[in-house]
Design an enzyme around this catalytic site. Structure first.
Site, PDB file in Angstrom:
ATOM      1  N   ASP A 269      39.075  41.727  43.311  1.00 36.93           N
ATOM      2  CA  ASP A 269      38.942  42.658  42.790  1.00 36.93           C
ATOM      3  C   ASP A 269      38.253  43.634  41.625  1.00 36.93           C
ATOM      4  O   ASP A 269      38.451  44.205  40.619  1.00 36.93           O
ATOM      5  CB  ASP A 269      37.322  42.153  42.466  1.00 36.93           C
ATOM      6  CG  ASP A 269      35.727  41.535  41.476  1.00 36.93           C
ATOM      7  OD1 ASP A 269      36.604  41.366  40.296  1.00 36.93           O
ATOM      8  OD2 ASP A 269      35.016  42.118  41.829  1.00 36.93           O
TER       9      ASP A 269
ATOM     10  N   LYS B 170      41.537  36.636  38.303  1.00 35.30           N
ATOM     11  CA  LYS B 170      42.351  37.478  39.359  1.00 35.30           C
ATOM     12  C   LYS B 170      42.387  37.106  40.494  1.00 35.30           C
ATOM     13  O   LYS B 170      43.589  36.540  41.392  1.00 35.30           O
ATOM     14  CB  LYS B 170      40.831  38.209  39.212  1.00 35.30           C
ATOM     15  CG  LYS B 170      41.371  39.384  37.869  1.00 35.30           C
ATOM     16  CD  LYS B 170      40.474  40.455  38.304  1.00 35.30           C
ATOM     17  CE  LYS B 170      38.963  40.849  38.285  1.00 35.30           C
ATOM     18  NZ  LYS B 170      37.863  39.883  38.253  1.00 35.30           N
ATOM     19  N   THR B 171      41.100  36.106  41.093  1.00 29.92           N
ATOM     20  CA  THR B 171      41.013  35.994  42.621  1.00 29.92           C
ATOM     21  C   THR B 171      41.732  34.654  42.851  1.00 29.92           C
ATOM     22  O   THR B 171      42.765  35.189  43.584  1.00 29.92           O
ATOM     23  CB  THR B 171      39.473  35.267  43.112  1.00 29.92           C
ATOM     24  OG1 THR B 171      38.925  36.624  42.883  1.00 29.92           O
ATOM     25  CG2 THR B 171      39.550  34.973  44.174  1.00 29.92           C
TER      26      THR B 171
ATOM     27  N   SER C 218      35.688  38.229  35.206  1.00 24.12           N
ATOM     28  CA  SER C 218      35.810  37.318  36.114  1.00 24.12           C
ATOM     29  C   SER C 218      35.921  35.572  35.299  1.00 24.12           C
ATOM     30  O   SER C 218      35.102  35.604  33.904  1.00 24.12           O
ATOM     31  CB  SER C 218      33.948  37.646  36.522  1.00 24.12           C
ATOM     32  OG  SER C 218      33.667  38.365  36.808  1.00 24.12           O
TER      33      SER C 218
ATOM     34  N   HIS D 174      38.640  46.985  38.033  1.00 28.68           N
ATOM     35  CA  HIS D 174      38.626  45.486  37.869  1.00 28.68           C
ATOM     36  C   HIS D 174      39.840  45.047  38.107  1.00 28.68           C
ATOM     37  O   HIS D 174      39.799  44.599  37.253  1.00 28.68           O
ATOM     38  CB  HIS D 174      37.664  45.666  36.564  1.00 28.68           C
ATOM     39  CG  HIS D 174      37.317  44.427  36.929  1.00 28.68           C
ATOM     40  ND1 HIS D 174      36.722  43.361  36.260  1.00 28.68           N
ATOM     41  CD2 HIS D 174      36.432  43.448  37.924  1.00 28.68           C
ATOM     42  CE1 HIS D 174      35.671  42.698  36.465  1.00 28.68           C
ATOM     43  NE2 HIS D 174      36.188  42.823  37.033  1.00 28.68           N
TER      44      HIS D 174
ATOM     45  N   ARG E 139      29.901  30.407  43.796  1.00 30.83           N
ATOM     46  CA  ARG E 139      30.393  31.717  44.369  1.00 30.83           C
ATOM     47  C   ARG E 139      30.580  30.924  46.101  1.00 30.83           C
ATOM     48  O   ARG E 139      29.236  30.909  46.523  1.00 30.83           O
ATOM     49  CB  ARG E 139      29.447  32.574  44.113  1.00 30.83           C
ATOM     50  CG  ARG E 139      29.292  33.241  42.898  1.00 30.83           C
ATOM     51  CD  ARG E 139      30.907  34.020  42.383  1.00 30.83           C
ATOM     52  NE  ARG E 139      31.275  34.232  40.662  1.00 30.83           N
ATOM     53  CZ  ARG E 139      32.329  35.382  40.188  1.00 30.83           C
ATOM     54  NH1 ARG E 139      33.231  35.408  41.241  1.00 30.83           N
ATOM     55  NH2 ARG E 139      31.720  35.739  38.796  1.00 30.83           N
TER      56      ARG E 139
ATOM     57  N   LYS F  10      28.194  44.821  41.748  1.00 29.51           N
ATOM     58  CA  LYS F  10      28.682  45.421  40.988  1.00 29.51           C
ATOM     59  C   LYS F  10      28.106  45.831  40.618  1.00 29.51           C
ATOM     60  O   LYS F  10      28.494  47.543  40.047  1.00 29.51           O
ATOM     61  CB  LYS F  10      28.489  44.159  39.260  1.00 29.51           C
ATOM     62  CG  LYS F  10      29.358  43.799  39.800  1.00 29.51           C
ATOM     63  CD  LYS F  10      30.718  44.218  40.133  1.00 29.51           C
ATOM     64  CE  LYS F  10      31.878  42.114  39.583  1.00 29.51           C
ATOM     65  NZ  LYS F  10      33.498  42.400  39.981  1.00 29.51           N
TER      66      LYS F  10
ATOM     67  N   ARG G 196      25.158  37.434  36.835  1.00 28.12           N
ATOM     68  CA  ARG G 196      24.590  38.878  36.472  1.00 28.12           C
ATOM     69  C   ARG G 196      23.220  39.248  35.358  1.00 28.12           C
ATOM     70  O   ARG G 196      23.328  38.374  34.262  1.00 28.12           O
ATOM     71  CB  ARG G 196      25.785  39.827  36.260  1.00 28.12           C
ATOM     72  CG  ARG G 196      26.702  40.324  37.581  1.00 28.12           C
ATOM     73  CD  ARG G 196      27.493  41.555  37.196  1.00 28.12           C
ATOM     74  NE  ARG G 196      29.337  40.248  36.200  1.00 28.12           N
ATOM     75  CZ  ARG G 196      28.488  41.110  34.888  1.00 28.12           C
ATOM     76  NH1 ARG G 196      28.117  41.758  34.610  1.00 28.12           N
ATOM     77  NH2 ARG G 196      29.520  40.337  34.780  1.00 28.12           N
TER      78      ARG G 196
END
Length: 534
Positions: free
Chosen positions: A259, A244-245, A240, A222, A324, A202, A61
């Site tokens: 997410d 989390k994942t 990120s 988030h 990703r 996002k 990003r």
């Protein structure tokens, strides 16, 4: 349905007639999109059948090139500053017109999808892409038509992505050639100059972070979420790269989402219909469920093959560490069919502590939970944003400040109200960062230990163990945990030099206190009492 104060857009031909596209492909199947990508030589197939593409110049990003149109809706509601950058309606309209002209005589791909796995808060979306593989990404990440029968004649928002269109900063009012602009009045997200699909994901998250708290009094979060066999829900907050994942992908628990979620009326619901997992150093042993999800229909971004093969080398970071995998949530073996659940029983704040000070697990009081939620301490991990090549210490309010159009206190207040209504919720601080020393000296905490600590918290194995308060941060450290060496639980003992640890702890505490000054005038006395003590 969440209408955001206005009715659905009913004329689905208005923008399409202006685009004058050469050919329009609408709601193609994943297989068709993959075949078109291969025909256009925009991607290759891996040995597992996943489609591999490069996102070009941008592999992460670009937050400094994201803008919000400042108008009657946003002028007095958006928290303007370094995160939320204003842009005029005139600049938006000019770029919008130019992109319409840019699409002339080009093929475009359209998809009708949905955000929010909740009938009450659902947002219907029309996406217009310049490439078939970006349209595949939207199919994978948003909630798909087969789940809800979205009508092409009804949608709330539009996302228009034109990575091949480059703005002229001198005349178009942007910072660079790339841009993402959110227009809450016209309900459009306009993306140009960047093919990185995370801008799509996002961008919509930012929209929901405005609409849900501001109009519906719903806490947007988030975080990832999963559910045990007894219906107990756990939330995992973090930026990120903090886990989390990975940590929500538990074979013993059903995945609600990895997410983005909302918390309303005692329920949790996923914003998305898929996962966008980091896959650097991915292995079947460490993350078996994510590894198995990389199959036909999955989109892999910026990966490289082992020489003379189509086997993905997940250790290869030559393009970016932010490789990703985008896939539908049902590619995960344990995903819930409908991505929602009851209110949470356990909340985990994930922090990648580059100082090596915080315990790998600690229990928080309500006041400490509020303090650490507002602080959002972590480290940015390499590759998630342009220019980040190694962990950098940051404070990101609500563990996602760059996605928050409103003031962080708004989200913190909603969390506080939910904790007051649900007093049995336990909040934990999990350090997935370093132990035995700071970054460059210590070691990253073993993922196996982190999983064991989270399992113990969820299973109630930490209910009756001894706790000792951290000397500086006051968080409660369990002194024993199944399948975890006791010396790991006390970070000071993991250092070779206790005096060096104390100095580093004081340094980190001062950073917390300095950062919190911007919120102090709106924070309660109880929250302020949870600050670290020097």
């Amino acid at each position: 349905m969440l209408h955001s104060g206005t009715s659905f857009i009913k004329d689905s031909s208005d923008i399409l007639s202006k685009l004058k596209a050469k050919k329009v492909y609408t709601d193609l199947s994943p297989q068709e999109l993959v075949e078109q990508t291969l025909q256009l030589k925009q991607g290759k197939l891996s040995s597992s059948g996943a489609l591999c593409v490069d996102t070009g110049k941008f592999t992460g990003r670009s937050p400094k090139d994201k803008f919000i149109v400042k108008d009657n809706i946003t002028e007095h509601t958006v928290n303007w500053g370094e995160i939320n950058l204003p842009i005029s309606p005139e600049i938006f309209d000019n770029l919008y017109t130019k992109i319409i002209d840019y699409f002339s005589e080009k093929d475009i791909w359209i998809r009708y999808v949905q955000a929010c796995a909740s009938e009450e808060y659902a947002v219907n979306i029309r996406v217009i892409n310049e490439t078939p593989w970006a349209n595949l990404f939207c199919n994978n990440l948003f909630i798909r038509q087969e789940n809800n029968g979205i009508s092409q004649a009804k949608y709330d928002w539009q996302i228009i992505q034109a990575p091949g269109f480059l703005a002229n900063p001198q005349t178009d009012g942007t910072r660079q050639e790339n841009f993402t602009i959110v227009n809450f009045t016209k309900k459009i997200i306009l993306i140009g100059g960047s093919a990185y699909t995370g801008e799509i994901k996002k961008g919509m998250f930012s929209v929901l972070n405005f609409l849900l708290p501001e109009n519906e009094n719903v806490l947007s979060m988030h975080c990832s979420a999963n559910e045990g066999k007894k219906g107990d829900v756990a939330l995992f907050f973090g930026l990120s790269g903090t886990g989390k994942t990975t940590l929500s992908a538990d074979s013993e628990r059903a995945l609600i989402g990895d997410d983005e979620h909302g918390w309303a009326h005692g329920s949790i619901f996923n914003f998305e219909g898929g996962c966008y997992a980091k896959c650097i150093n991915l292995t079947a042993e460490k993350e078996p469920q994510i590894f198995k999800a990389i199959r036909p229909g999955t989109l892999l971004e910026n990966v490289r093959f082992i020489a003379n093969s189509n086997l993905v080398d997940f250790e290869d970071a030559s393009v970016t560490e932010n490789t990703r995998a985008a896939y539908p949530i049902h590619f995960m073996d344990n995903a819930k069919k409908i991505s929602n659940g009851a209110g949470p029983k356990n909340i985990f704040f994930l922090t990648c502590d580059a100082f090596g000070i915080l315990p790998p697990i600690s229990r928080l009081t309500k006041e400490q939970a509020m303090y650490h939620f507002i602080s959002g301490y972590t480290a940015k991990v390499a590759g998630t944003e342009v220019g980040i090549t190694e962990p950098q210490t940051v404070f990101s309010a609500c563990f996602g400040n760059v996605f928050l159009p409103l003031h962080p206190i708004k989200y913190a207040e909603l969390l506080g109200k939910n904790l007051e209504k649900n007093t049995d919720v336990k909040v934990w601080l999990i350090n997935t960062g370093w132990s035995g020393g700071a970054y460059g000296i210590g070691k990253r905490i073993n993922l196996t230990y982190t999983r064991a600590m989270i399992a113990a918290a969820i299973n109630g194995d930490l209910e009756n163990v001894e706790y000792i308060a951290h000397d500086v941060f006051g968080v409660l450290k369990p002194q024993s945990c199944p399948n975890v060496p006791s010396e790991i639980l006390n970070p000071r003992k993991a250092w070779n030099n206790n005096e060096a640890y104390d100095l580093q702890a004081t340094k980190l505490a001062k950073l917390f206190i300095e950062n919190f000054k911007k919120y102090a005038d709106k924070a309660s006395t109880d929250i302020l009492s949870a600050a670290p003590k020097i």
